[in-house]
Design a protein around this motif. Structure first.
Motif, PDB file in Angstrom:
ATOM      1  N   ALA A   1      37.730  42.363  38.771  1.00  0.00           N
ATOM      2  CA  ALA A   1      38.567  43.575  38.729  1.00  0.00           C
ATOM      3  C   ALA A   1      39.445  43.595  37.478  1.00  0.00           C
ATOM      4  O   ALA A   1      39.623  44.637  36.862  1.00  0.00           O
ATOM      5  CB  ALA A   1      39.428  43.668  39.982  1.00  0.00           C
ATOM      6  N   ASP A   2      39.980  42.441  37.069  1.00  0.00           N
ATOM      7  CA  ASP A   2      40.909  42.424  35.936  1.00  0.00           C
ATOM      8  C   ASP A   2      41.001  41.003  35.363  1.00  0.00           C
ATOM      9  O   ASP A   2      41.880  40.224  35.733  1.00  0.00           O
ATOM     10  CB  ASP A   2      42.293  42.904  36.421  1.00  0.00           C
ATOM     11  CG  ASP A   2      43.310  42.950  35.297  1.00  0.00           C
ATOM     12  OD1 ASP A   2      42.924  42.722  34.133  1.00  0.00           O
ATOM     13  OD2 ASP A   2      44.497  43.214  35.582  1.00  0.00           O
TER      14      ASP A   2
ATOM     15  N   MET B   1      43.463  55.203  46.789  1.00  0.00           N
ATOM     16  CA  MET B   1      42.478  54.338  46.126  1.00  0.00           C
ATOM     17  C   MET B   1      41.157  55.107  45.970  1.00  0.00           C
ATOM     18  O   MET B   1      41.177  56.269  45.575  1.00  0.00           O
ATOM     19  CB  MET B   1      42.335  53.020  46.900  1.00  0.00           C
ATOM     20  CG  MET B   1      43.641  52.219  46.973  1.00  0.00           C
ATOM     21  SD  MET B   1      43.484  50.636  47.817  1.00  0.00           S
ATOM     22  CE  MET B   1      42.483  49.692  46.664  1.00  0.00           C
ATOM     23  N   LYS B   2      40.038  54.501  46.298  1.00  0.00           N
ATOM     24  CA  LYS B   2      38.751  55.201  46.126  1.00  0.00           C
ATOM     25  C   LYS B   2      38.156  55.617  47.486  1.00  0.00           C
ATOM     26  O   LYS B   2      36.936  55.687  47.642  1.00  0.00           O
ATOM     27  CB  LYS B   2      37.763  54.304  45.368  1.00  0.00           C
ATOM     28  CG  LYS B   2      38.228  53.960  43.979  1.00  0.00           C
ATOM     29  CD  LYS B   2      38.278  55.192  43.071  1.00  0.00           C
ATOM     30  CE  LYS B   2      38.791  54.816  41.706  1.00  0.00           C
ATOM     31  NZ  LYS B   2      39.440  55.937  41.027  1.00  0.00           N
ATOM     32  N   ALA B   3      39.044  55.886  48.446  1.00  0.00           N
ATOM     33  CA  ALA B   3      38.540  56.237  49.786  1.00  0.00           C
ATOM     34  C   ALA B   3      37.633  57.470  49.737  1.00  0.00           C
ATOM     35  O   ALA B   3      36.591  57.507  50.410  1.00  0.00           O
ATOM     36  CB  ALA B   3      39.710  56.477  50.739  1.00  0.00           C
TER      37      ALA B   3
ATOM     38  N   VAL C   1      42.763  50.009  38.006  1.00  0.00           N
ATOM     39  CA  VAL C   1      43.545  48.808  37.668  1.00  0.00           C
ATOM     40  C   VAL C   1      44.985  49.284  37.526  1.00  0.00           C
ATOM     41  O   VAL C   1      45.429  49.688  36.457  1.00  0.00           O
ATOM     42  CB  VAL C   1      43.027  48.143  36.379  1.00  0.00           C
ATOM     43  CG1 VAL C   1      43.837  46.889  36.062  1.00  0.00           C
ATOM     44  CG2 VAL C   1      41.549  47.770  36.539  1.00  0.00           C
ATOM     45  N   CYS C   2      45.692  49.325  38.635  1.00  0.00           N
ATOM     46  CA  CYS C   2      47.090  49.793  38.637  1.00  0.00           C
ATOM     47  C   CYS C   2      47.726  49.321  39.938  1.00  0.00           C
ATOM     48  O   CYS C   2      47.015  48.890  40.833  1.00  0.00           O
ATOM     49  CB  CYS C   2      47.134  51.321  38.532  1.00  0.00           C
ATOM     50  SG  CYS C   2      46.687  52.170  40.054  1.00  0.00           S
ATOM     51  N   PRO C   3      49.041  49.373  40.028  1.00  0.00           N
ATOM     52  CA  PRO C   3      49.653  48.984  41.312  1.00  0.00           C
ATOM     53  C   PRO C   3      49.169  49.952  42.406  1.00  0.00           C
ATOM     54  O   PRO C   3      49.205  51.169  42.211  1.00  0.00           O
ATOM     55  CB  PRO C   3      51.153  49.153  41.049  1.00  0.00           C
ATOM     56  CG  PRO C   3      51.300  49.181  39.561  1.00  0.00           C
ATOM     57  CD  PRO C   3      50.040  49.766  39.021  1.00  0.00           C
ATOM     58  N   PHE C   4      48.710  49.418  43.507  1.00  0.00           N
ATOM     59  CA  PHE C   4      48.060  50.283  44.498  1.00  0.00           C
ATOM     60  C   PHE C   4      49.038  51.232  45.192  1.00  0.00           C
ATOM     61  O   PHE C   4      48.627  52.263  45.713  1.00  0.00           O
ATOM     62  CB  PHE C   4      47.245  49.446  45.481  1.00  0.00           C
ATOM     63  CG  PHE C   4      46.097  48.784  44.783  1.00  0.00           C
ATOM     64  CD1 PHE C   4      45.047  49.537  44.293  1.00  0.00           C
ATOM     65  CD2 PHE C   4      46.101  47.425  44.522  1.00  0.00           C
ATOM     66  CE1 PHE C   4      44.008  48.963  43.583  1.00  0.00           C
ATOM     67  CE2 PHE C   4      45.074  46.825  43.815  1.00  0.00           C
ATOM     68  CZ  PHE C   4      44.026  47.598  43.346  1.00  0.00           C
TER      69      PHE C   4
ATOM     70  N   ARG D   1      50.696  35.298  41.857  1.00  0.00           N
ATOM     71  CA  ARG D   1      49.252  35.287  42.110  1.00  0.00           C
ATOM     72  C   ARG D   1      48.568  36.608  41.787  1.00  0.00           C
ATOM     73  O   ARG D   1      47.350  36.633  41.597  1.00  0.00           O
ATOM     74  CB  ARG D   1      48.986  34.941  43.574  1.00  0.00           C
ATOM     75  CG  ARG D   1      49.716  35.870  44.519  1.00  0.00           C
ATOM     76  CD  ARG D   1      49.308  35.689  45.961  1.00  0.00           C
ATOM     77  NE  ARG D   1      47.982  36.207  46.179  1.00  0.00           N
ATOM     78  CZ  ARG D   1      47.373  36.197  47.355  1.00  0.00           C
ATOM     79  NH1 ARG D   1      47.973  35.663  48.397  1.00  0.00           N
ATOM     80  NH2 ARG D   1      46.185  36.708  47.492  1.00  0.00           N
ATOM     81  N   MET D   2      49.332  37.726  41.743  1.00  0.00           N
ATOM     82  CA  MET D   2      48.720  38.999  41.366  1.00  0.00           C
ATOM     83  C   MET D   2      48.941  39.284  39.888  1.00  0.00           C
ATOM     84  O   MET D   2      48.627  40.363  39.395  1.00  0.00           O
ATOM     85  CB  MET D   2      49.264  40.146  42.233  1.00  0.00           C
ATOM     86  CG  MET D   2      48.871  40.051  43.698  1.00  0.00           C
ATOM     87  SD  MET D   2      47.082  39.958  43.970  1.00  0.00           S
ATOM     88  CE  MET D   2      46.646  41.699  43.850  1.00  0.00           C
TER      89      MET D   2
END
Ligand code: 3PG
Ligand code: CO
Length: 548
Positions: A211-212, A392-394, A383-386, A201-202
């Motif tokens: 997002a992608d 992230m963008k915190a 767009v990458c494995p988190f 699913r990912m």
């Protein structure tokens, strides 16, 4: 829409009220599994001791899910926070529509079935292949297949999106076995029902918030063009992928196509009927667009397929998407955003792509339209494995919020920090720790800005995740260990409560903990409205604090 009444005891703070939603940050039951506790969180620790602190429910019936065994999720969580009441949600509504038969009495079901019967074409089902009850439920798929058989559909094809994100991370074969047994009973010689394609699913089909789109393209190619590695069965596909890449999680498995006698067993072709059987909208909107748009620019789709397409539920009430759906969504109305807009309160909402729609579209009751006094800001996600970029963008989200506080433009600011959830779903605990620490730092900076601006912070979460990174015994909360004595990683959300914190540095509201029975995250709407100096609507669940 009527305005909110001004409170007679508190006129609101000089600065804004800021609602911080720490996605996936709950209160764990086992310190070894609780990476919110394991992370260094000086700000959250301070708030727990010194601010007005309540623990609230974020799962099960408290957020409109069928059962208290259902973990919370971001859709139902943000719906509850944003609309201040508890509505029966998709999982419950679809279950009821199947039980009562109303789904099968509906015009859309009848049209899908009639099309397949009359043209002797296939009825396809695409959706999340698990019983996670967040986006879908395999029970619903099985019930629909049984009904289709009763009603004369000869050929059904299933396009299975492998989960491992709302259910244990490598549980796919359990669902395959269960479903194979189901199909063995259904396929009694009178019908031909089978799995035709699928993938993690990912990796395919279930992207969200633009997002992608390459995920949707890969899914499209597997489901409609039969492009992808071919196998004789879904089991063989999963076993092969796992052997080739040990440690791969179900959610990341590549696309596969099932072949029979040297040909793909069921690509979706003109004349077919298609049901996307997920009830939750965020990850259903893009694939729906691919089926419904006359022109599609996001990838090279080719001509629009001539099929009858329906979603399980209406995914966006403002845009009327999809055109056809099987079950009506919860009738969420009079959200906090709408009330605040009617009352002239300027609002700012911000997150990064992965959770942008959560704090806007889900928050506003699954409607993508903005109310008049709202400003929304999206920060593009990596767009990458988190697990590779767990902050992230915190920092960028925090900067936006601090600037919004300083600007004096907005009275109500809401934000979502995705880290605790998105990194929690990877199961990589070293990254989860960094993720939670990034959120704590952000909270600290918001607290500083609010001290200067004489504002108030309400800090909570939509559900747990990072607080529960290992499988626990359901009764004793002891760690479940594998054969080597190691803890079993968990990627799904938790059933744990979440914090609800009110931090009023100037003390102007004199906020005290109110006596609220069975508090849940739905109580946060009235809490924010109260702290803004208004009376919450009478039918909202009550505020967690008393002011004045
Ligand atoms: C997902 O879609 O990523 C998961 O199924 C649920 O996560 P969320 O409810 O936190 O978005
Ligand atoms: Co999640």
């Amino acid at each position: 829409m009527e305005e909110l009444k001004k409170s007679t005891v508190f006129e609101g703070p000089e600065g804004p009220v800021v609602l911080v939603i720490m996605d996936g940050v709950g209160i764990g039951k086992n310190p070894e599994s609780d990476y919110v506790k394991i992370a260094s969180t000086p700000n959250l620790d301070w708030l727990r001791e010194n601010a007005v602190y309540t623990e609230v429910k974020a799962h099960g019936k408290a957020v409109g899910l069928p059962d208290d065994g259902d973990m919370g999720n971001s859709e139902v969580g943000h719906n509850a926070i944003g609309c201040g009441r508890v509505f029966s949600q998709g999982a419950a509504l679809v279950g009821d529509a199947i039980k009562s038969g109303s789904m099968f009495d509906g015009a859309v079901w009848k049209e899908l079935v009639a099309n397949a019967v009359e043209k002797d074409s296939a009825l396809h089902f695409i959706g999340l292949f698990s019983d996670g009850n967040v986006h879908s439920n395999l029970n619903h798929l099985e019930a629909m297949l049984k009904k289709a058989k009763e009603e004369g559909v000869k050929k059904a094809r299933i396009h299975a999106l492998i989960d491992g994100r709302d259910v244990p991370p490598t549980s796919a074969l359990e669902y395959v076995d269960r479903f194979d047994a189901f199909l063995a009973e259904v396929n009694d010689g009178t019908v031909d029902y089978c799995i035709a394609s699928g993938g993690g699913r990912m990796n395919i089909t279930m992207d969200r918030y633009d997002a992608d789109w390459s995920m949707v393209e890969r899914g499209w190619n597997a489901h409609l063009k039969a492009e992808g590695r071919t196998f004789a069965s879904m089991r063989e596909a999963i076993e092969t992928f796992r052997a080739e890449k040990p440690g791969i999680l179900d959610q990341d498995l590549p696309a596969f196509v099932i072949e029979r006698d040297g040909a793909p067993v069921g690509p979706i072709i003109d004349g077919d009927s298609v049901i996307f059987f997920n009830f939750r909208g965020d990850r259903s909107l893009e694939i729906t667009k691919a089926f419904e748009a006359d022109e599609l620019t996001e990838f090279d789709r080719g001509p629009k397929p001539d099929v009858i397409y329906a979603g399980m539920m209406q995914y966006d009430g403002d845009l009327d998407v999809p055109k056809k759906y099987l079950v009506s969504p919860p009738a969420i109305d009079r959200t906090m955003s709408e009330y605040l807009s009617a009352s002239g309160v300027k609002q700012f909402a911000v997150s990064e792509t992965q959770k942008y729609g959560h704090v806007t579209y889900f928050f506003n009751g699954n409607n993508s339209g903005k109310f008049e006094t709202e400003t929304w800001k999206e920060i593009p996600s990596d767009v990458c494995p988190f697990e590779d970029a767990p902050r992230m963008k915190a920092d960028e989200i925090t900067e936006e919020v601090v600037a919004a506080i300083k600007s004096g433009e907005y009275k109500f600011i809401r934000l979502n920090y995705p880290n605790g959830d998105m990194v929690g779903h990877t199961g990589v605990v070293s990254a989860v720790r960094v993720a939670v620490e990034a959120v704590d730092e952000g909270v600290g900076k918001i607290m500083e800005a609010l001290k200067e601006a004489n504002g108030i912070m309400v800090c909570s979460a939509d559900h747990g995740n990072s607080d529960d990174m290992c499988e626990l015994d359901k009764k004793t909360f002891e760690l479940k260990l594998d054969d080597e004595g190691k803890c079993k990683p968990k990627t799904a959300h938790s059933l744990n409560p979440v914090p609800a914190i009110v931090f009023d540095p100037s003390g102007v509201s004199n906020a005290r903990k109110a006596d609220v029975e069975d508090a849940g995250i739905a109580n946060l709407a009235a809490t924010c409205i109260t702290l803004l100096g208004y009376e919450p609507p009478a039918d909202y669940t009550p505020s967690l604090v008393t002011v004045g």
